[in-house]
Design an enzyme around this catalytic site. Structure first.
Site, PDB file in Angstrom:
ATOM      1  N   GLN A  73       0.813  -1.219   0.000  1.00  0.00           N
ATOM      2  CA  GLN A  73       0.000   0.000   0.000  1.00  0.00           C
ATOM      3  C   GLN A  73       0.846   1.267   0.000  1.00  0.00           C
ATOM      4  O   GLN A  73       0.446   2.305   0.528  1.00  0.00           O
ATOM      5  CB  GLN A  73      -0.949  -0.017   1.209  1.00  0.00           C
ATOM      6  CG  GLN A  73      -1.919  -1.183   1.150  1.00  0.00           C
ATOM      7  CD  GLN A  73      -2.901  -1.187   2.307  1.00  0.00           C
ATOM      8  OE1 GLN A  73      -2.968  -0.252   3.105  1.00  0.00           O
ATOM      9  NE2 GLN A  73      -3.683  -2.241   2.398  1.00  0.00           N
ATOM     10  N   CYS A  74       1.989   1.181  -0.614  1.00  0.00           N
ATOM     11  CA  CYS A  74       2.918   2.310  -0.686  1.00  0.00           C
ATOM     12  C   CYS A  74       2.722   3.024  -2.026  1.00  0.00           C
ATOM     13  O   CYS A  74       2.318   2.396  -3.016  1.00  0.00           O
ATOM     14  CB  CYS A  74       4.346   1.769  -0.562  1.00  0.00           C
ATOM     15  SG  CYS A  74       5.657   2.978  -0.769  1.00  0.00           S
ATOM     16  N   GLY A  75       3.024   4.291  -2.063  1.00  0.00           N
ATOM     17  CA  GLY A  75       2.947   5.029  -3.322  1.00  0.00           C
ATOM     18  C   GLY A  75       3.908   4.492  -4.371  1.00  0.00           C
ATOM     19  O   GLY A  75       3.727   4.733  -5.566  1.00  0.00           O
ATOM     20  N   LEU A  76       4.929   3.756  -3.933  1.00  0.00           N
ATOM     21  CA  LEU A  76       5.922   3.190  -4.854  1.00  0.00           C
ATOM     22  C   LEU A  76       5.566   1.771  -5.306  1.00  0.00           C
ATOM     23  O   LEU A  76       6.257   1.197  -6.143  1.00  0.00           O
ATOM     24  CB  LEU A  76       7.295   3.155  -4.164  1.00  0.00           C
ATOM     25  CG  LEU A  76       7.843   4.492  -3.667  1.00  0.00           C
ATOM     26  CD1 LEU A  76       9.101   4.271  -2.829  1.00  0.00           C
ATOM     27  CD2 LEU A  76       8.140   5.414  -4.844  1.00  0.00           C
ATOM     28  N   THR A  77       4.502   1.212  -4.764  1.00  0.00           N
ATOM     29  CA  THR A  77       4.198  -0.206  -4.993  1.00  0.00           C
ATOM     30  C   THR A  77       3.921  -0.530  -6.452  1.00  0.00           C
ATOM     31  O   THR A  77       4.540  -1.438  -7.029  1.00  0.00           O
ATOM     32  CB  THR A  77       2.998  -0.654  -4.126  1.00  0.00           C
ATOM     33  OG1 THR A  77       3.322  -0.463  -2.753  1.00  0.00           O
ATOM     34  CG2 THR A  77       2.657  -2.114  -4.383  1.00  0.00           C
TER      35      THR A  77
END
Length: 197
Positions: A72-76
């Site tokens: 759930q990371c912006g980088l995922t």
């Protein structure tokens, strides 16, 4: 004026050097014996997402990319996509990607191990390589493998993992040779992977 400036700069460098020394000493004191004595990643045994023990010696002779992942990371999205591309591009030539879920950064990896993790990656269309049990990468409970990786390839200012998707590139002898920031696009590592293959 110039000598005063040199004095101030010298004092700052000395102070920072002292802080860094005591920081690295503290880091070494929190390292497990397993991490301190390791000669390569092949000295570690980890558990896969289903709880089975995996000796990393099974990757001997391969180039390895080790990544702490989160769902759930912006980088995922970008990392899942590009790690999948890396696996497709170099997998048959000897690149192995080892993924370690970690929930230490804003609780962005809530999925459990086992089927929950398998289903998450399948739903995300992330064929990113081998997936292991969720671990800590920082702090007293950091997995010995990550203690070793951070010791061999320190980060900027501190050796701590700063965020999800920090990447460690390991050569065919099992030695970490490069560390990449979470924001480094996995495809930008291609040239370094090719050199090691």
């Amino acid at each position: 004026m110039t000598s005063l400036l040199h004095f101030i700069i010298g004092a700052l460098v000395t102070a920072l050097g002292g802080c860094y020394y005591y920081y690295t000493q503290a880091q070494n004191n929190t390292m497990s014996d397993e991490a301190k004595n390791a000669k390569s990643i092949y000295d570690f045994t980890v558990k896969d997402t289903h709880g089975n023990e995996v000796n990393l010696e099974k990757y001997k002779g391969n180039v390895v990319l080790i990544v702490n992942i989160a769902s759930q990371c912006g980088l995922t999205k970008n990392n899942y996509q590009k790690l999948t591309e890396l696996k497709e591009k170099y997998g048959e030539r000897g690149l192995k990607i080892l993924n370690f879920p970690c929930n230490q950064f804003n609780s962005q990896m809530p999925e459990g191990d086992g089927e929950a993790m398998v289903c998450h990656l399948r739903d995300a269309k992330a064929d990113i390589g081998d997936v292991f049990q969720k671990i800590d990468v920082n702090g007293k409970e950091a997995h010995p493998l990550y203690q070793y990786l951070k010791h061999k390839q320190s980060g900027t200012l501190t050796s701590s993992i700063k965020w999800n998707f920090t990447k460690f590139l390991v050569n065919k002898e099992g030695i970490p040779v490069e560390r990449y920031a979470p924001t480094t696009d996995p495809m930008d590592i291609s040239k370094d992977i090719e050199k090691l293959l």
